[in-house]
Design a protein around this motif. Structure first.
Motif, PDB file in Angstrom:
ATOM      1  N   LEU A  63       0.845  -1.188   0.000  1.00  0.00           N
ATOM      2  CA  LEU A  63       0.000   0.000   0.000  1.00  0.00           C
ATOM      3  C   LEU A  63       0.885   1.244   0.000  1.00  0.00           C
ATOM      4  CD1 LEU A  63      -3.094   0.543   0.332  1.00  0.00           C
ATOM      5  CD2 LEU A  63      -2.665   0.726   2.798  1.00  0.00           C
ATOM      6  N   GLY A  64       0.458   2.275  -0.728  1.00  0.00           N
ATOM      7  CA  GLY A  64       1.261   3.488  -0.777  1.00  0.00           C
ATOM      8  C   GLY A  64       0.409   4.738  -0.693  1.00  0.00           C
ATOM      9  N   GLY A  65       1.029   5.851  -0.276  1.00  0.00           N
ATOM     10  CA  GLY A  65       0.370   7.143  -0.234  1.00  0.00           C
ATOM     11  C   GLY A  65       0.810   7.983  -1.440  1.00  0.00           C
ATOM     12  N   GLN A  66      -0.058   8.922  -1.843  1.00  0.00           N
ATOM     13  CA  GLN A  66       0.241   9.714  -3.041  1.00  0.00           C
ATOM     14  C   GLN A  66       1.133  10.922  -2.772  1.00  0.00           C
ATOM     15  OE1 GLN A  66      -3.450  10.720  -4.999  1.00  0.00           O
ATOM     16  NE2 GLN A  66      -4.169   8.598  -4.939  1.00  0.00           N
ATOM     17  N   ASN A  67       1.248  11.290  -1.495  1.00  0.00           N
ATOM     18  CA  ASN A  67       1.946  12.525  -1.163  1.00  0.00           C
ATOM     19  C   ASN A  67       2.085  12.601   0.344  1.00  0.00           C
ATOM     20  OD1 ASN A  67       2.949  15.228  -1.495  1.00  0.00           O
ATOM     21  ND2 ASN A  67       0.924  15.990  -0.930  1.00  0.00           N
ATOM     22  N   ALA A  95       6.631  10.949  -4.242  1.00  0.00           N
ATOM     23  CA  ALA A  95       7.074  12.333  -4.009  1.00  0.00           C
ATOM     24  C   ALA A  95       7.318  12.973  -5.367  1.00  0.00           C
ATOM     25  CB  ALA A  95       8.352  12.358  -3.170  1.00  0.00           C
ATOM     26  N   GLY A  96       6.743  14.144  -5.555  1.00  0.00           N
ATOM     27  CA  GLY A  96       7.012  14.897  -6.776  1.00  0.00           C
ATOM     28  C   GLY A  96       6.310  14.383  -8.024  1.00  0.00           C
ATOM     29  N   SER A  98       4.093  14.458 -11.202  1.00  0.00           N
ATOM     30  CA  SER A  98       4.025  15.646 -12.074  1.00  0.00           C
ATOM     31  C   SER A  98       2.796  16.496 -11.784  1.00  0.00           C
ATOM     32  CB  SER A  98       4.080  15.247 -13.542  1.00  0.00           C
ATOM     33  OG  SER A  98       2.825  14.828 -13.962  1.00  0.00           O
ATOM     34  N   GLU A  99       1.712  15.868 -11.322  1.00  0.00           N
ATOM     35  CA  GLU A  99       0.538  16.690 -10.990  1.00  0.00           C
ATOM     36  C   GLU A  99       0.791  17.533  -9.742  1.00  0.00           C
ATOM     37  OE1 GLU A  99      -2.073  13.324 -11.235  1.00  0.00           O
ATOM     38  OE2 GLU A  99      -1.620  13.282 -13.370  1.00  0.00           O
ATOM     39  N   ARG A 100       1.600  17.027  -8.813  1.00  0.00           N
ATOM     40  CA  ARG A 100       2.005  17.837  -7.652  1.00  0.00           C
ATOM     41  C   ARG A 100       2.897  18.991  -8.118  1.00  0.00           C
ATOM     42  NH1 ARG A 100      -1.057  17.407  -3.596  1.00  0.00           N
ATOM     43  NH2 ARG A 100       0.478  18.844  -2.741  1.00  0.00           N
ATOM     44  N   ARG A 101       3.803  18.686  -9.035  1.00  0.00           N
ATOM     45  CA  ARG A 101       4.729  19.734  -9.489  1.00  0.00           C
ATOM     46  C   ARG A 101       3.984  20.789 -10.309  1.00  0.00           C
ATOM     47  NH1 ARG A 101      10.362  17.983  -9.634  1.00  0.00           N
ATOM     48  NH2 ARG A 101      10.578  15.774  -9.161  1.00  0.00           N
ATOM     49  N   HIS A 102       3.166  20.329 -11.275  1.00  0.00           N
ATOM     50  CA  HIS A 102       2.643  21.276 -12.263  1.00  0.00           C
ATOM     51  C   HIS A 102       1.250  21.804 -11.954  1.00  0.00           C
ATOM     52  CE1 HIS A 102       6.267  20.518 -14.344  1.00  0.00           C
ATOM     53  NE2 HIS A 102       5.988  19.242 -14.546  1.00  0.00           N
ATOM     54  N   VAL A 103       0.459  21.081 -11.157  1.00  0.00           N
ATOM     55  CA  VAL A 103      -0.855  21.605 -10.765  1.00  0.00           C
ATOM     56  C   VAL A 103      -0.757  22.314  -9.406  1.00  0.00           C
ATOM     57  CG1 VAL A 103      -3.302  21.068 -10.385  1.00  0.00           C
ATOM     58  CG2 VAL A 103      -1.969  19.714 -12.032  1.00  0.00           C
TER      59      VAL A 103
END
Ligand code: PGA
Length: 252
Positions: A63-67, A95-96, A98-103
């Motif tokens: 299981l993983g988290g998105q951020n 981490a990082g 592209s939606e975190r970086r660019h949005v």
């Protein structure tokens, strides 16, 4: 090294929908999962608990988290800490993306803080990197990747356990567009990522897994997964349905 087959569910699915999809995924590929593969499900935070219940008892379904935010705890409204993700059953976190970086406007520096902090607190971390289309057209792919890797990994100890660090190469122009990078483009970019990992971590750089992401589908997964330096995939759209993602997980 086990190939890491990851499903990034982004901002899709309620807790019950996540439970159903994760349970169906285990039913479809649990028994036939090749020894050299691991599956990682990355649902929204509110669905971590239920998705984790569906995966429980299957040690190669993670299981993983998105951020997450790079602080222990505190007045950071809307954020979540590595300890909270671990508490919810996560082994990994992105981490990082592209939606975190660019949005959301995350900088290389912030991404670097996250990678170092997440690893320090016990998460395995997937650092996402990738160029935009105008950077590719300008012939800057390797330069962009080098900067994102150098800044993203700046705070990571040189003796980090390489199995806990993953890099996902996701060209921004291929994410959610149906436009997958060609085999040569993937091999070239993954080769550049590997060279930088070797420069930063020495021989241990061979053991850091490098995933490809960007419009991976059941019908292109088999070709991608066997390319040089491709140690897994990070899948968005085609991971939302268990029948589609299970064909990617088992692609050969
Ligand atoms: P996609 O997304 O598979 O829908 O292109 C990949 C990602 O964002 O990780």
């Amino acid at each position: 090294m086990k190939k890491l087959m990851a499903a990034n569910w982004k901002m899709y699915k309620t807790a019950e929908e996540a439970f159903d999809t994760a349970a169906e995924l285990v039913a479809l590929c649990g028994a036939s999962l090749p020894d050299d593969r691991e599956v990682l499900v990355i649902p929204p935070f509110t669905a971590l608990g239920r998705a984790g219940q569906a995966l429980a008892g299957n040690p190669r379904f993670l299981l993983g988290g998105q951020n997450f935010y790079p602080e222990e705890q505190g007045a950071f409204t809307g954020e979540i800490s590595p300890a909270m993700l671990l508490d919810a059953g996560c082994a990994f976190a992105l981490a990082g993306h592209s939606e975190r970086r660019h949005v959301m406007g995350e900088t290389d520096e912030m991404v670097g803080r996250k990678v170092a902090f997440g690893l320090e607190k016990g998460l395995s971390v997937i650092l996402c990197v990738g160029e935009r289309i105008e950077e590719r057209r300008a012939g800057q792919v390797e330069d962009v990747l080098r900067v994102q890797l150098d800044k993203g990994l700046a705070g990571v100890p040189r003796d980090v356990d390489p199995v806990r660090l993953v890099v996902a190469y996701e060209p921004v122009w291929a994410i959610g567009t149906g436009e997958v990078a060609g085999p040569e483009e993937i091999v070239q970019a993954h080769g550049a990522v590997r060279r930088e990992l070797l420069r930063l971590f020495g021989e241990a750089g061979h053991e850091v897994r490098v995933q490809y992401g960007g419009s991976v589908k059941p019908d292109n997964a088999a070709e991608i997964i066997h390319l040089d330096n491709v140690d897994g995939v990070l899948v968005g759209g085609a991971s939302l349905r268990a029948d589609s993602f299970s064909r990617i997980v088992l692609a050969d």
